[in-house]
Scaffold this motif. Structure first.
Motif, PDB file in Angstrom:
ATOM      1  N   SER A  46      57.908  48.176  39.979  1.00 15.53           N
ATOM      2  CA  SER A  46      56.543  48.190  40.496  1.00 15.53           C
ATOM      3  C   SER A  46      55.656  48.993  39.555  1.00 15.53           C
ATOM      4  O   SER A  46      56.142  49.706  38.665  1.00 15.53           O
ATOM      5  N   ALA A  47      54.341  48.880  39.759  1.00 19.65           N
ATOM      6  CA  ALA A  47      53.357  49.618  38.965  1.00 19.65           C
ATOM      7  C   ALA A  47      52.189  49.973  39.871  1.00 19.65           C
ATOM      8  O   ALA A  47      51.973  49.328  40.907  1.00 19.65           O
ATOM      9  N   PRO A  48      51.401  51.000  39.518  1.00 19.18           N
ATOM     10  CA  PRO A  48      50.236  51.346  40.326  1.00 19.18           C
ATOM     11  C   PRO A  48      49.198  50.220  40.319  1.00 19.18           C
ATOM     12  O   PRO A  48      49.199  49.358  39.440  1.00 19.18           O
ATOM     13  N   ALA A  49      48.305  50.261  41.287  1.00 15.11           N
ATOM     14  CA  ALA A  49      47.255  49.248  41.388  1.00 15.11           C
ATOM     15  C   ALA A  49      46.511  49.106  40.061  1.00 15.11           C
ATOM     16  O   ALA A  49      46.135  50.110  39.439  1.00 15.11           O
ATOM     17  N   TYR A  50      46.357  47.879  39.628  1.00 16.64           N
ATOM     18  CA  TYR A  50      45.623  47.487  38.412  1.00 16.64           C
ATOM     19  C   TYR A  50      46.323  47.842  37.102  1.00 16.64           C
ATOM     20  O   TYR A  50      45.935  47.356  36.041  1.00 16.64           O
TER      21      TYR A  50
ATOM     22  N   ASN B 211      37.073  44.149  44.223  1.00 17.62           N
ATOM     23  CA  ASN B 211      35.934  45.082  44.188  1.00 17.62           C
ATOM     24  C   ASN B 211      36.340  46.512  43.833  1.00 17.62           C
ATOM     25  O   ASN B 211      35.728  47.477  44.319  1.00 17.62           O
ATOM     26  N   ASN B 212      37.362  46.652  43.025  1.00 17.22           N
ATOM     27  CA  ASN B 212      37.829  47.976  42.565  1.00 17.22           C
ATOM     28  C   ASN B 212      38.133  48.925  43.725  1.00 17.22           C
ATOM     29  O   ASN B 212      37.977  50.147  43.611  1.00 17.22           O
TER      30      ASN B 212
ATOM     31  N   LEU C  21      45.379  41.270  30.155  1.00 12.50           N
ATOM     32  CA  LEU C  21      45.165  41.753  31.509  1.00 12.50           C
ATOM     33  C   LEU C  21      44.510  40.677  32.358  1.00 12.50           C
ATOM     34  O   LEU C  21      43.746  39.845  31.869  1.00 12.50           O
ATOM     35  N   SER C  22      44.793  40.721  33.650  1.00 13.54           N
ATOM     36  CA  SER C  22      44.068  39.853  34.577  1.00 13.54           C
ATOM     37  C   SER C  22      42.619  40.325  34.657  1.00 13.54           C
ATOM     38  O   SER C  22      42.294  41.475  34.320  1.00 13.54           O
ATOM     39  N   ALA C  23      41.737  39.462  35.128  1.00 11.58           N
ATOM     40  CA  ALA C  23      40.316  39.796  35.215  1.00 11.58           C
ATOM     41  C   ALA C  23      40.085  40.985  36.152  1.00 11.58           C
ATOM     42  O   ALA C  23      39.238  41.847  35.879  1.00 11.58           O
ATOM     43  N   VAL C  24      40.842  41.051  37.242  1.00 11.17           N
ATOM     44  CA  VAL C  24      40.665  42.136  38.219  1.00 11.17           C
ATOM     45  C   VAL C  24      41.053  43.481  37.601  1.00 11.17           C
ATOM     46  O   VAL C  24      40.330  44.478  37.734  1.00 11.17           O
ATOM     47  N   SER C  25      42.186  43.527  36.922  1.00  7.87           N
ATOM     48  CA  SER C  25      42.628  44.779  36.301  1.00  7.87           C
ATOM     49  C   SER C  25      41.703  45.179  35.152  1.00  7.87           C
ATOM     50  O   SER C  25      41.385  46.362  34.983  1.00  7.87           O
TER      51      SER C  25
ATOM     52  N   PHE D 216      36.645  52.421  35.275  1.00 10.18           N
ATOM     53  CA  PHE D 216      37.192  53.728  35.633  1.00 10.18           C
ATOM     54  C   PHE D 216      38.187  54.293  34.621  1.00 10.18           C
ATOM     55  O   PHE D 216      38.525  55.479  34.690  1.00 10.18           O
ATOM     56  N   GLY D 217      38.670  53.469  33.699  1.00  7.76           N
ATOM     57  CA  GLY D 217      39.652  53.935  32.745  1.00  7.76           C
ATOM     58  C   GLY D 217      41.039  54.039  33.363  1.00  7.76           C
ATOM     59  O   GLY D 217      41.289  53.623  34.491  1.00  7.76           O
ATOM     60  N   VAL D 218      41.964  54.623  32.611  1.00  7.79           N
ATOM     61  CA  VAL D 218      43.342  54.821  33.067  1.00  7.79           C
ATOM     62  C   VAL D 218      43.497  56.268  33.534  1.00  7.79           C
ATOM     63  O   VAL D 218      43.194  57.193  32.777  1.00  7.79           O
TER      64      VAL D 218
END
Length: 216
Positions: A35-39, A72-73, A198-202, A209-211
């Motif tokens: 798994s990975a964190p959101a985005y 929507n982030n 990356l996907s458009a959402v990520s 917001f950056g990483v």
């Protein structure tokens, strides 16, 4: 199989170290998930398993790590989850309990390619063999449950945490690992330095917001 994996496995096997599992597995196979964190999108190029019988299972898992992408982030990728998800993955069929797991993955938001070796201690295998009476709310039944799944969460900066869990059971954190950067880049240098996009959402989240380094 990469030269890194060959070299590491050969060095370990030639060391003369052996591990004996005193009990047979009480299930047919164990599960390996990521798994990975959101985005924070992650592409697993390969996850290769060595079991306690020194059998090697190349590409026991590959592909996308599971991840939330709220619109929507509205998601929050920061920090480690209180209750970890085992993640998307596969059953490692035919293998005994794991001794080591070798992972090469792309952290697409950086982008960067990482390598790591997850050493599974005997104490973790003992947890995987221990049955517990647990109540499954979904069907209202008590069962004998086993933590027969290994979940690995991969985050930017090459950090990973590892849990073991099972149906109706609370996951237990067993180790953390700091990966190294693979200087060859993605796909062992065979893609000309090109990462999976990356996907458009990520992409929208990272651009705004950056990483969130330092939150893991």
């Amino acid at each position: 199989m990469s030269n890194f994996l060959r070299t590491t496995i050969c060095a370990f096997l030639l060391s003369g170290c052996t591990y004996a599992n005193s009990e047979p597995m009480p299930y047919k196979s164990w599960y390996l998930g990521f798994s990975a964190p959101a985005y924070m999108e992650v592409w697993i190029e390969t996850a290769d398993v060595v079991d306690i019988q020194n059998h090697v299972y190349p590409r026991a898992m590959s592909g996308l790590a599971s991840m939330l992408k709220p619109p929507n982030n509205s998601g929050d990728p920061r920090g480690w989850p209180k209750r970890a998800s085992i993640g998307s993955g596969k059953h490692v069929t035919g293998a005994d309990l794991p001794k080591q797991i070798y992972v090469r993955w792309q952290s697409q938001v950086e982008p960067q390619t990482y390598l790591m070796v997850v050493k599974i201690p005997e104490a973790t295998r003992e947890i995987m063999l221990k049955g517990e009476k647990v109540f499954c709310a979904a069907d209202g039944k008590w069962i004998t449950g086993y933590r027969q799944s290994i979940g690995i969460r991969l985050v930017p900066g090459g950090i990973a945490k590892v849990w073991v869990g099972g149906p109706c059971m609370t996951p237990i954190e067993v180790t953390a690992v700091k990966a190294v950067i693979d200087p060859r880049g993605p796909y062992e240098g065979k893609s000309g330095g090109h990462y999976r996009p990356l996907s458009a959402v990520s992409k929208a989240y990272v651009e705004k917001f950056g990483v969130p380094y330092g939150s893991w």
